[in-house]
Design a protein around this motif. Structure first.
Motif, PDB file in Angstrom:
ATOM      1  N   UNK A 163     -16.237  48.030  21.311  1.00  0.00           N
ATOM      2  CA  UNK A 163     -15.009  47.808  21.592  1.00  0.00           C
ATOM      3  C   UNK A 163     -15.944  46.746  22.490  1.00  0.00           C
ATOM      4  N   UNK A 164     -16.335  46.639  23.973  1.00  0.00           N
ATOM      5  CA  UNK A 164     -16.691  45.797  25.081  1.00  0.00           C
ATOM      6  C   UNK A 164     -17.747  44.783  24.550  1.00  0.00           C
ATOM      7  N   UNK A 165     -17.701  44.948  22.882  1.00  0.00           N
ATOM      8  CA  UNK A 165     -19.490  44.116  21.963  1.00  0.00           C
ATOM      9  C   UNK A 165     -18.732  43.011  20.918  1.00  0.00           C
ATOM     10  N   UNK A 166     -16.883  42.869  21.060  1.00  0.00           N
ATOM     11  CA  UNK A 166     -16.689  42.763  20.092  1.00  0.00           C
ATOM     12  C   UNK A 166     -16.965  41.440  19.933  1.00  0.00           C
ATOM     13  N   UNK A 167     -17.542  40.374  20.881  1.00  0.00           N
ATOM     14  CA  UNK A 167     -17.550  38.619  20.506  1.00  0.00           C
ATOM     15  C   UNK A 167     -19.098  39.337  19.184  1.00  0.00           C
ATOM     16  N   UNK A 168     -19.751  40.268  19.991  1.00  0.00           N
ATOM     17  CA  UNK A 168     -20.636  40.160  18.993  1.00  0.00           C
ATOM     18  C   UNK A 168     -20.363  40.471  17.787  1.00  0.00           C
TER      19      UNK A 168
END
Length: 554
Positions: free
Chosen positions: A448-453
């Motif tokens: 979830x911490x990489x949602x922007x990617x």
């Protein structure tokens, strides 16, 4: 002052209303010694798990459709003999019934989280089983959705599929969770219900009861204390959605370019429910549900029956059947593949046929037998195709089985880069945008911490889609999208502008996408695609496209 939280939009649409927080989970059971009779404690623990399974099945039957299949899979987790054996062992070590259930399910959840992929996304399902069983054993209130006195936006750290399946769209205007991924069961059910939803939204769990929020399930934005202009925009979008739900007919742009609008299904029940929704067929039939939870491969006769049922439900339309998409990230007991350090890059999808060619041959034979004499057009495609050689071999095997229309999934950047070469062999290709974004940006779909990617509005995946569409245009071959991006009305316009010829999505997303296409010309879609490709990041791409879109989509 208003504040905007950003997460992952998983179900399109917009809504605003007061926050109602999900009831908290029961406290963890006391780790102290039991002092009870082990046999009795084991019986109580296993009995609680059986009661949870019964509850889940009852909710699934009440909800019907895809929800029934999702909750049946979760009920089977609660009844897993290995889980019961581990609970018994922990009771034997002195744990109470509740503590044994708690520890056993925490261990199982950690194991799935370590595997990642499809099974990693089922951790939330196991957590739901754990909390419900612990509540039964300790007398704590059952976790779940509270009774809503008025239409509200549900906010939680996470939302279990069992709760999502029974949400009333008339009362739950939208929901927001701090955890979650676009391909979780919760996200899938939200789309089926047509409830705007944002998951993987940091800070969501801290929102207070009663505060007003606006939820944009397309952009993945949650506006806290929204200004009047935002509320008016949400109201306009909601009104537009109510009108578009009555729209029917083939998909096409305002100036008449046909764009086939299709549905994604995973089971026979899904297909029968989706067949009642106006569409031009199935763009993705996920066949792995026939294989999951089995200790031996499904016999050809069982497969024929399932494929025939889906084809009959869509008589007169096309059904695109994806061959088995399983492997290390969706472990099947009968594959016996052992551990892999990085399952997402391992033996999955079409690669399974390298070790077990008979699985693919049996499936192709079953599809061909099911399609014989049916009114539906059966197309077949392979997942995780990486090279032209793989595409050529798959096409040869499928045609040898008697299937005339054969294609490949474009999920790996190498396949997009060489789409023109794949299309020398394939009759069509279909873009799986979830995996394409994951592999293009080296970002695990579970993070979830990489949602922007993972956002398909990222410039790099858009370039790969454009390359694939260009290859399809030059080869005069169809290029579809069956990933989550197809159900976002704004992104649908961009995809058509890039040259995509069909869009496949959750049935609830069809009306908005149909209306979006009908109110924009091809030239307008191409201008939006150009604006998105020129942007430096997803937020800028969305903003640029919004400036060119009809106000009703904003």
């Amino acid at each position: 002052m208003s504040q905007v939280l950003r997460g992952i939009g998983v179900s399109p649409g917009a809504a605003s209303g007061p926050v109602v927080r999900l009831a908290p989970p029961p406290p963890d059971p006391d780790p102290g010694p039991s002092g009870g009779v082990p046999a009795q404690d084991t019986a109580r623990a296993v009995g609680a798990l059986a009661e949870v399974a019964r509850l889940l099945r009852a909710r699934g039957e009440a909800a019907g459709g895809g929800a029934e299949d999702v909750l049946e899979a979760t009920a089977m987790m609660a009844e897993d003999p290995e889980l019961a054996a581990r609970v018994e062992a922990l009771v034997g070590e002195g744990r109470t019934a509740a503590r044994a259930v708690h520890e056993a399910l925490v261990e199982f959840a950690e194991s799935l989280r370590a595997v990642g992929g499809y099974l990693g996304e089922r951790v939330a399902d196991l957590e739901d089983v754990r909390m419900r069983a612990v509540a039964l054993l300790t007398g704590a209130p059952m976790p779940g959705v509270p009774t809503l006195a008025r239409p509200s936006v549900l906010v939680a750290r996470d939302l279990a599929p069992a709760d999502t399946a029974v949400l009333d769209p008339a009362r739950v205007l939208g929901f927001v969770t701090e955890l979650g991924t676009p391909t979780s069961h919760t996200a899938i059910l939200a789309k089926q219900l047509g409830i705007p939803a944002v998951v993987g939204c940091p800070g969501a769990a801290a929102l207070a009861d009663g505060v007003t929020v606006a939820v944009d399930g397309s952009a993945g934005e949650v506006t806290v204390d929204p200004p009047a202009a935002t509320l008016a925009r949400v109201a306009a979008r909601s009104a537009t959605r109510a009108v578009t739900d009555a729209d029917t007919g083939p998909g096409r742009t305002a100036d008449g370019l046909p764009v086939a609008l299709l549905v994604n299904v995973g089971t026979v029940a899904d297909a029968r429910a989706a067949a009642t929704v106006p569409s031009e067929g199935v763009g993705l039939f996920r066949t792995e549900m026939l294989y999951l939870s089995r200790h031996t491969p499904p016999p050809v006769s069982v497969q024929v029956e399932a494929y025939r049922a889906v084809l009959d439900a869509f008589a007169g339309r096309k059904v695109v059947i994806r061959t088995l998409d399983a492997g290390a990230d969706k472990p099947l007991p009968f594959l016996d593949q052992g551990d892999e350090a990085n399952p997402a890059l391992g033996v999955r999808g079409l690669r399974v046929a390298r070790r077990r060619p008979e699985l693919l041959d049996d499936q192709l034979a079953a599809i061909a037998e099911a399609a014989a004499g049916r009114e539906a057009q059966a197309w077949v495609m392979a997942p995780m195709v990486s090279t032209p050689a793989e595409a050529s071999t798959f096409v040869e095997r499928a045609r040898a089985a008697g299937l005339p229309t054969v294609g490949a999934m474009i999920e790996v950047p190498a396949a997009a880069l060489h789409a023109s070469r794949l299309l020398r062999h394939c009759d069509f290709v279909s873009l799986g945008t979830n995996d394409l974004a994951q592999y293009c940006l080296a970002a695990d779909r579970m993070q979830g911490a990489l949602a922007d990617l993972l956002d398909i509005w990222q410039p790099a995946p858009l370039e790969l889609i454009a390359m694939t569409a260009d290859a399809g245009r030059l080869a005069n071959r169809p290029v579809g999208v069956c990933g989550e991006a197809a159900g976002d009305p704004l992104m649908a316009l961009v995809l058509v502008g890039l040259g995509v010829t069909s869009l496949s999505m959750a049935p609830a997303s069809l009306p908005l996408v149909r209306r979006a296409l009908a109110t924009h010309t091809v030239a307008e879609c191409q201008a939006m695609a150009g604006a998105a490709r020129e942007a430096d990041d997803p937020a800028a791409a969305r903003d640029a496209v919004r400036q060119l879109a009809s106000p009703e989509l904003l």
